[in-house]
Design a protein around this motif. Sequence first.
Motif, PDB file in Angstrom:
ATOM      1  N   SER A 131      14.173  -4.849  -9.123  1.00 25.77           N
ATOM      2  CA  SER A 131      13.410  -4.683 -10.360  1.00 25.77           C
ATOM      3  C   SER A 131      12.572  -5.919 -10.671  1.00 25.77           C
ATOM      4  CB  SER A 131      14.355  -4.387 -11.524  1.00 25.77           C
ATOM      5  OG  SER A 131      15.070  -3.193 -11.310  1.00 25.77           O
ATOM      6  N   ILE A 132      13.148  -7.107 -10.445  1.00 29.18           N
ATOM      7  CA  ILE A 132      12.388  -8.342 -10.678  1.00 29.18           C
ATOM      8  C   ILE A 132      11.161  -8.380  -9.773  1.00 29.18           C
ATOM      9  CG2 ILE A 132      12.437 -10.852 -10.579  1.00 29.18           C
ATOM     10  CD1 ILE A 132      15.464 -10.674 -11.006  1.00 29.18           C
ATOM     11  N   VAL A 133      11.379  -8.090  -8.491  1.00 29.72           N
ATOM     12  CA  VAL A 133      10.271  -8.113  -7.532  1.00 29.72           C
ATOM     13  C   VAL A 133       9.226  -7.062  -7.892  1.00 29.72           C
ATOM     14  CG1 VAL A 133       9.659  -7.677  -5.124  1.00 29.72           C
ATOM     15  CG2 VAL A 133      11.640  -9.097  -5.674  1.00 29.72           C
ATOM     16  N   ALA A 134       9.683  -5.859  -8.253  1.00 34.01           N
ATOM     17  CA  ALA A 134       8.748  -4.802  -8.643  1.00 34.01           C
ATOM     18  C   ALA A 134       7.920  -5.219  -9.846  1.00 34.01           C
ATOM     19  CB  ALA A 134       9.501  -3.510  -8.940  1.00 34.01           C
ATOM     20  N   GLY A 135       8.559  -5.891 -10.806  1.00 32.79           N
ATOM     21  CA  GLY A 135       7.824  -6.361 -11.980  1.00 32.79           C
ATOM     22  C   GLY A 135       6.763  -7.375 -11.620  1.00 32.79           C
ATOM     23  N   LEU A 136       7.109  -8.342 -10.764  1.00 27.95           N
ATOM     24  CA  LEU A 136       6.135  -9.354 -10.362  1.00 27.95           C
ATOM     25  C   LEU A 136       4.978  -8.734  -9.593  1.00 27.95           C
ATOM     26  CD1 LEU A 136       6.712 -12.918  -9.171  1.00 27.95           C
ATOM     27  CD2 LEU A 136       5.339 -11.427  -7.730  1.00 27.95           C
ATOM     28  N   LEU A 137       5.278  -7.841  -8.658  1.00 24.26           N
ATOM     29  CA  LEU A 137       4.213  -7.200  -7.887  1.00 24.26           C
ATOM     30  C   LEU A 137       3.321  -6.343  -8.774  1.00 24.26           C
ATOM     31  CD1 LEU A 137       6.244  -6.117  -4.726  1.00 24.26           C
ATOM     32  CD2 LEU A 137       4.616  -8.013  -4.902  1.00 24.26           C
ATOM     33  N   THR A 138       3.914  -5.706  -9.778  1.00 23.60           N
ATOM     34  CA  THR A 138       3.135  -4.881 -10.701  1.00 23.60           C
ATOM     35  C   THR A 138       2.143  -5.728 -11.477  1.00 23.60           C
ATOM     36  OG1 THR A 138       4.923  -3.271 -10.920  1.00 23.60           O
ATOM     37  CG2 THR A 138       3.277  -3.316 -12.665  1.00 23.60           C
ATOM     38  N   VAL A 139       2.592  -6.895 -11.939  1.00 22.58           N
ATOM     39  CA  VAL A 139       1.691  -7.799 -12.673  1.00 22.58           C
ATOM     40  C   VAL A 139       0.648  -8.384 -11.731  1.00 22.58           C
ATOM     41  CG1 VAL A 139       1.541  -9.928 -14.003  1.00 22.58           C
ATOM     42  CG2 VAL A 139       3.437  -8.355 -14.399  1.00 22.58           C
ATOM     43  N   LEU A 140       1.095  -8.858 -10.573  1.00 23.39           N
ATOM     44  CA  LEU A 140       0.176  -9.494  -9.635  1.00 23.39           C
ATOM     45  C   LEU A 140      -0.908  -8.531  -9.162  1.00 23.39           C
ATOM     46  CD1 LEU A 140      -0.310 -12.153  -8.049  1.00 23.39           C
ATOM     47  CD2 LEU A 140       1.068 -11.178  -6.217  1.00 23.39           C
ATOM     48  N   GLY A 141      -0.529  -7.283  -8.913  1.00 22.03           N
ATOM     49  CA  GLY A 141      -1.495  -6.304  -8.427  1.00 22.03           C
ATOM     50  C   GLY A 141      -2.142  -5.485  -9.513  1.00 22.03           C
TER      51      GLY A 141
ATOM     52  N   PHE B  33      -2.466  -0.483  -6.601  1.00 24.12           N
ATOM     53  CA  PHE B  33      -2.383  -1.934  -6.400  1.00 24.12           C
ATOM     54  C   PHE B  33      -3.777  -2.464  -6.105  1.00 24.12           C
ATOM     55  CE2 PHE B  33      -1.483  -5.990  -4.562  1.00 24.12           C
ATOM     56  CZ  PHE B  33      -0.282  -6.393  -5.124  1.00 24.12           C
ATOM     57  N   ASN B  34      -4.157  -3.529  -6.788  1.00 20.50           N
ATOM     58  CA  ASN B  34      -5.494  -4.107  -6.656  1.00 20.50           C
ATOM     59  C   ASN B  34      -5.591  -4.927  -5.365  1.00 20.50           C
ATOM     60  OD1 ASN B  34      -8.070  -5.049  -7.052  1.00 20.50           O
ATOM     61  ND2 ASN B  34      -7.532  -6.488  -8.680  1.00 20.50           N
ATOM     62  N   LEU B  35      -5.753  -4.243  -4.242  1.00 23.07           N
ATOM     63  CA  LEU B  35      -5.797  -4.919  -2.942  1.00 23.07           C
ATOM     64  C   LEU B  35      -6.964  -5.892  -2.810  1.00 23.07           C
ATOM     65  CD1 LEU B  35      -4.756  -2.038  -0.511  1.00 23.07           C
ATOM     66  CD2 LEU B  35      -3.383  -3.985  -1.247  1.00 23.07           C
ATOM     67  N   PRO B  36      -8.174  -5.589  -3.367  1.00 22.39           N
ATOM     68  CA  PRO B  36      -9.267  -6.561  -3.247  1.00 22.39           C
ATOM     69  C   PRO B  36      -8.925  -7.935  -3.823  1.00 22.39           C
ATOM     70  CG  PRO B  36     -10.145  -4.432  -3.891  1.00 22.39           C
ATOM     71  CD  PRO B  36      -8.648  -4.311  -3.938  1.00 22.39           C
ATOM     72  N   ALA B  37      -8.027  -7.978  -4.824  1.00 21.71           N
ATOM     73  CA  ALA B  37      -7.646  -9.266  -5.421  1.00 21.71           C
ATOM     74  C   ALA B  37      -6.907 -10.142  -4.423  1.00 21.71           C
ATOM     75  CB  ALA B  37      -6.786  -9.039  -6.655  1.00 21.71           C
ATOM     76  N   LEU B  38      -6.307  -9.534  -3.408  1.00 21.84           N
ATOM     77  CA  LEU B  38      -5.581 -10.308  -2.404  1.00 21.84           C
ATOM     78  C   LEU B  38      -6.522 -11.049  -1.462  1.00 21.84           C
ATOM     79  CD1 LEU B  38      -2.703  -7.847  -1.422  1.00 21.84           C
ATOM     80  CD2 LEU B  38      -2.763  -9.545  -3.258  1.00 21.84           C
ATOM     81  N   GLU B  39      -7.804 -10.811  -1.584  1.00 21.92           N
ATOM     82  CA  GLU B  39      -8.791 -11.488  -0.749  1.00 21.92           C
ATOM     83  C   GLU B  39      -9.511 -12.601  -1.496  1.00 21.92           C
ATOM     84  OE1 GLU B  39     -11.382  -8.495   0.761  1.00 21.92           O
ATOM     85  OE2 GLU B  39      -9.774  -7.325   1.708  1.00 21.92           O
ATOM     86  N   GLU B  40      -9.068 -12.889  -2.718  1.00 24.39           N
ATOM     87  CA  GLU B  40      -9.718 -13.906  -3.547  1.00 24.39           C
ATOM     88  C   GLU B  40      -8.813 -15.118  -3.718  1.00 24.39           C
ATOM     89  OE1 GLU B  40     -10.810 -12.156  -7.244  1.00 24.39           O
ATOM     90  OE2 GLU B  40     -11.944 -10.505  -6.316  1.00 24.39           O
TER      91      GLU B  40
ATOM     92  N   THR C 243       0.833  -1.203   0.000  1.00 22.08           N
ATOM     93  CA  THR C 243       0.000   0.000   0.000  1.00 22.08           C
ATOM     94  C   THR C 243       0.866   1.250   0.000  1.00 22.08           C
ATOM     95  OG1 THR C 243      -1.729  -1.178   1.224  1.00 22.08           O
ATOM     96  CG2 THR C 243      -1.839   1.215   1.211  1.00 22.08           C
ATOM     97  N   GLU C 244       1.939   1.237   0.802  1.00 18.94           N
ATOM     98  CA  GLU C 244       2.829   2.389   0.845  1.00 18.94           C
ATOM     99  C   GLU C 244       3.566   2.582  -0.476  1.00 18.94           C
ATOM    100  OE1 GLU C 244       5.368   1.578   4.118  1.00 18.94           O
ATOM    101  OE2 GLU C 244       3.888   2.124   5.646  1.00 18.94           O
ATOM    102  N   ARG C 245       3.872   1.477  -1.131  1.00 12.11           N
ATOM    103  CA  ARG C 245       4.665   1.552  -2.358  1.00 12.11           C
ATOM    104  C   ARG C 245       3.830   1.940  -3.570  1.00 12.11           C
ATOM    105  NH1 ARG C 245       8.949  -3.095  -4.342  1.00 12.11           N
ATOM    106  NH2 ARG C 245       9.773  -1.974  -6.145  1.00 12.11           N
TER     107      ARG C 245
END
Length: 294
Positions: free
Chosen positions: A164-174, A123-130, A116-118
């Motif tokens: 950068s790898i982590v940022a890319g994955l989080l960007t896609v995931l969220g 970031f699609n936070l509701p998707a983290l509840e599915e 959330t801070e980043r």
Amino acid sequence: MPFHPNMDSKVHGVKPIKDLNWRAWPGLLADVWDVECCAGAHGQYVSKAPRLFLLLDADGTTDIDLMMHPDGRERVTLSSRNPMCFIPAGVPIWSSISKSGRLKHLDLHLDVQALTERFGTRFNLPALEETNFGFNDDRIMSLARLIAAECCEPSDLDSLYGDSIVAGLLTVLGNVQREISGSMSGLTPRRLNKVLEHIDQNHARNIALQELADIAGLSCSYFSHAFKASMGLPPHRWQMQRRIETVKSLLETDGMSVIDAALATGFSDQSHLTRAFRRFEGTTPAAWLRNLSK
């Protein structure tokens, strides 16, 4: 306080065959498991943090059945075709393996507060509840394998590589969307001066984004975009540019050798400096120095 997923697990018939490998980045903790499973192996898991499970490798006949209930009436089989599942925080799952074999998997535990801070509301936070069992995404899997490699055999590349790898994955995931151009104003002069002064005093080491954001009194996401709006470069690029400028000064003015200049400015070795120098200057430090003397 460092992020910890606080995962509770009860596992039977599963034996690690290699030491656990793990690493943490802002917003994410990753661990890689390489295990031997007996026929009939099973487990129960629940975590206080949402997590993405990825099956990296398995013997040809060894698959994992995942269940939302211990009676196993509803189950999904993870395999090379659908090697991923996403489990929200607090959701218990059960696993079962019918045939013995070897498995290698990656768990990515997500720090919701850091995300959330980043990224803010992007970031699609509701998707983290599915709950999402048995799916595949080529982008996520490719990035996840690179993250797993950084856990097991860290490269000698600058920390920006892993970030950068982590940022890319989080960007896609969220499903983080691009911000509208011009929507972000820059830092105030007072905040910008404090941040630039801190970078100047510490540019010979990697300064975490969170460290700079704390100095500015802003979230990581807001600070990153505001800094770029002010300086034309993201914080990590600006830091690296300052380090390269210091290297040039040490080579030209102080007469240092390339290896000594590399170590004096926080690079792990000469090759590490050379890669970074080439990205910014288009040539190697030695070639740049030779051109000065012509």
